[in-house]
Design a protein around this motif. Structure first.
Motif: not given
Length: 342
Positions: A168-174, A177-183, A202-209
């Motif tokens: 989560k922290n690596l995602y926020k750093l790169l 934005t923060e991601i705390s949800v799944g499918n 096709w690669n990641h549902y929530s990140s794609g949205i």
């Protein structure tokens, strides 16, 4: 008079039927699954006990991600009271749960007439009794946003939580934005047509949205425990899943890394100039120190330039890359569609 009364009764019954059809809301639940039939069987029993408003028509679409275990007879003959139909969408090969969700959404968009689509995992960790909560939130906000279930409390072990915290922290750093949800999410039918053309799902549902900027809302929902069997998400799967979510924002990540490389390049040049000035204009002489420092800096500069060039090419090529469009290409992965008969 009798005939007139019968005629009035007929039209009254027809009017009531039309009103019921008008007020009825069709809810399709998309569940990806791979060899998880036992947990899925228990999950369907829970879904059948959901307390939803009268007139809600529930249909389940299980996306069978090329399972190697046959559907058990107990699932095939399971009786339901509120679920109107349980369908199996069989894929031609195993594509992973993110891509299975994409295929399931596309199939529902093309073949179902519904008002809402719920996406959830098949292991029971997405609590089906929260669907009513998601529907209420959607109604309160005008049914024009995707409602994501934010994981307010997780049920995994400490090791998984530790690596998930790093992710989560690596995602926020790169990404920024923060991601705390799944499918687990609720999609109004009016937005499904927008989701199925997002190449990134096709690669990641929530990140794609997230990347598509479709309006969405996050609602705190505690994570439930797996109903049966062993978790499929191990350390390798978590790393792969995390890299997929970051790869959705590859151009953003690449640009940030390129800027960091440029900053490091400028710092190296400044240090190199400082070494040269000190060596020429002072007598702070340590035999060979300037040669070693300059050699190291020049080698580091070359590596930075090469890395920056590679990142630049990746960013530029990704802008012209021919993308996979789920709603256009999903059909190549569909093997069969059939309905379970209780």
């Amino acid at each position: 008079m009798l005939r007139l009364a019968q005629k009035h009764e007929f039209f009254r019954h027809k009017q009531l039927l039309n009103n019921n059809l008008k007020n009825r809301r069709n809810l399709v639940i998309v569940i990806p699954s791979f060899n998880d039939w036992l947990a899925l069987e228990k999950l369907l029993q829970l879904i059948d006990n959901i307390s939803l408003p009268e007139g809600t028509y529930i249909e389940v679409v299980i996306v069978d991600d090329f399972s190697t275990i046959s559907i058990p007879e107990s699932l095939n003959h399971q009786e339901h009271h509120h679920i109107q139909a349980v369908n199996i969408l069989r894929l031609r090969r195993n594509v992973g749960h993110q891509r299975a969700i994409a295929v399931g959404l596309c199939y529902v968009y093309k073949n179902f007439n519904c008002d809402f689509v719920v996406v959830m995992d098949g292991d029971g960790e997405d609590n089906p009794f929260e669907i009513e909560h998601l529907l209420n939130i959607s109604d309160q906000t005008g049914n024009n946003k995707i409602i994501f279930a934010r994981r307010s409390k997780r049920s995994e072990n400490c090791t998984f939580k530790f690596f998930y915290f790093i992710y989560k922290n690596l995602y926020k750093l790169l990404v920024g934005t923060e991601i705390s949800v799944g499918n687990f999410s609720l999609l109004p039918a009016s937005l499904v047509k927008n989701v199925v053309v997002i190449s990134e799902i096709w690669n990641h549902y929530s990140s794609g949205i997230y990347r598509s900027r479709i309006p969405y809302l996050e609602v705190n929902v505690p994570r439930a425990k797996r109903l049966a069997g062993q978790p499929k998400m191990n350390l390798v799967s978590l790393v792969t899943h995390g890299l997929s979510s970051i790869a959705v924002n590859g151009d953003i990540v690449g640009t940030k890394l390129l800027l960091i490389i440029i900053i490091l390049l400028i710092l190296c040049l400044l240090i190199l100039c400082s070494v040269f000035i000190i060596r020429v204009s002072t007598d702070w002489a340590i035999p060979g120190w300037a040669t070693y420092v300059c050699s190291f800096l020049i080698l580091f500069l070359v590596q930075l330039i090469l890395t920056g060039t590679v990142f630049s090419m990746i960013i530029l090529s990704s802008r012209n890359h021919y993308n996979f469009i789920p709603v256009r290409d999903y059909k190549y992965y569909v093997d069969a569609f059939f309905q379970l008969k209780p």
